[in-house]
Enzyme design. Structure first.
Site, PDB file in Angstrom:
ATOM      1  CE  LYS A  11       7.184 -14.563  -9.722  1.00  0.00           C
ATOM      2  NZ  LYS A  11       6.748 -14.526  -8.313  1.00  0.00           N
ATOM      3  CG  ASP A 139       6.408 -18.341 -11.264  1.00  0.00           C
ATOM      4  OD1 ASP A 139       5.177 -18.508 -11.333  1.00  0.00           O
ATOM      5  OD2 ASP A 139       6.994 -17.892 -10.262  1.00  0.00           O
TER       6      ASP A 139
END
Ligand code: C5P
Length: 283
Positions: A11, A139
């Protein structure tokens, strides 16, 4: 059962605002996250046991725990299965491509991919208590939601999907790792800023990462690296707690030219792209 494969994408935080600090020390964030093409690969096989961690050439990977209880992919798999993978007669191979301790979310993405594979193994879907997975890593809820782009708040457990945007990016891989707890510990309220962007397009022009001042204090050489990226014709940004830098560029040709200029300056850089969708499980 048949073997199941799943990519675990890295990401980027296109923007990251710190909006507060909780009593337990965790920071409350307002961040726009996108998935990129760079990805680890997980393979869950029936009729065997244990965990194998390899690089694409089949060699061991320094810095990634191979002891199952310390490995995030394994912990995610266990959570998804709701049982020990050994009891389920399943073994996991994790092929690492995402740099470790780099701000790219590799460990959290591996955990979420393990969780998705575990769910599929017992015929459950990707829905479920994503927020609870924040105990594995802040996350993990974002990656478990399996969306290409999202606005993420709380400490990372509140995930609001966004429409993704196509775009080419370059990644610059500094020759050192950074510890997420250390970067968060070095942040000061004076570094925090208001006015978080609410969508991907806004985040692309915003590009503010409130962890950058702390990362620069810990690693002043980031300033030199950012100057080199700028000199190569791209605007550098920090993803997460660093140290990976990224820049949004105008297509693959431009990416190749910036990457080769950076290589001439002695920096390791790679081209990638924002993903249009999360990865799907292949049987
Ligand atoms: O949960 P994760 O492993 O990603 O976070 C590592 C550390 O980073 C936490 O233990 C915490 O010190 C810090 N952190 C934080 N606020 C967040 C996420 C992480 O302070 N939202």
């Amino acid at each position: 059962m048949i073997p199941l494969q799943l990519e675990a994408p890295a990401k980027l935080n296109l923007a990251l605002r710190i909006v507060g600090r909780r009593d337990d020390g965790y920071h409350e964030l307002d961040s726009i996250l996108v998935l990129i093409d760079l990805a680890d690969r997980l393979l869950l096989m029936p009729g065997c046991s244990g965990l194998r961690v390899v690089d694409p050439a089949g060699n061991p990977v320094p810095g990634v725990p191979v002891r199952p209880d310390a490995n995030l992919a394994w912990r995610g798999l266990e959570a998804g299965l709701g049982a020990s993978p050994d009891d389920a007669l399943a073994c996991l191979t994790l092929e690492k491509r995402i740099p470790v301790a780099a701000g790219l979310g590799g460990g959290s993405s591996d955990a979420a991919a393990g969780w998705r594979l575990g769910r599929r193994w017992r015929d459950a879907g990707d829905e479920g208590d994503h927020a609870a997975l924040a105990v594995i890593g802040a996350d993990v809820p974002y990656f478990a939601a399996a969306v290409a782009a999202a606005r993420v708040t709380g400490i990372g457990e509140l995930v609001a999907p966004l429409e993704p945007v196509a775009g080419t990016i370059i990644l610059v891989h500094p020759p050192f790792e950074m510890s997420t707890p250390a970067t968060f510990a070095a942040t000061r309220p004076a570094d925090w800023s208001a006015g978080a962007p609410s969508g991907v397009a806004e985040a692309l022009t915003d590009g503010v990462n409130d962890l950058l001042p702390a990362a620069r204090r810990l690693r002043p050489e980031l300033d030199d690296l950012m100057a080199l990226v700028l000199a190569a014709g791209a605007v550098p940004r920090l993803t997460g707690s660093g140290p990976t830098l990224f820049a949004v560029v105008d297509g693959p040709d431009r990416a190749a030219s910036v990457v080769s200029r950076l290589a001439r300056a002695g920096l390791r850089a790679t081209a990638s792209a924002m993903r249009a969708a999360a990865a799907s499980i292949a049987a």
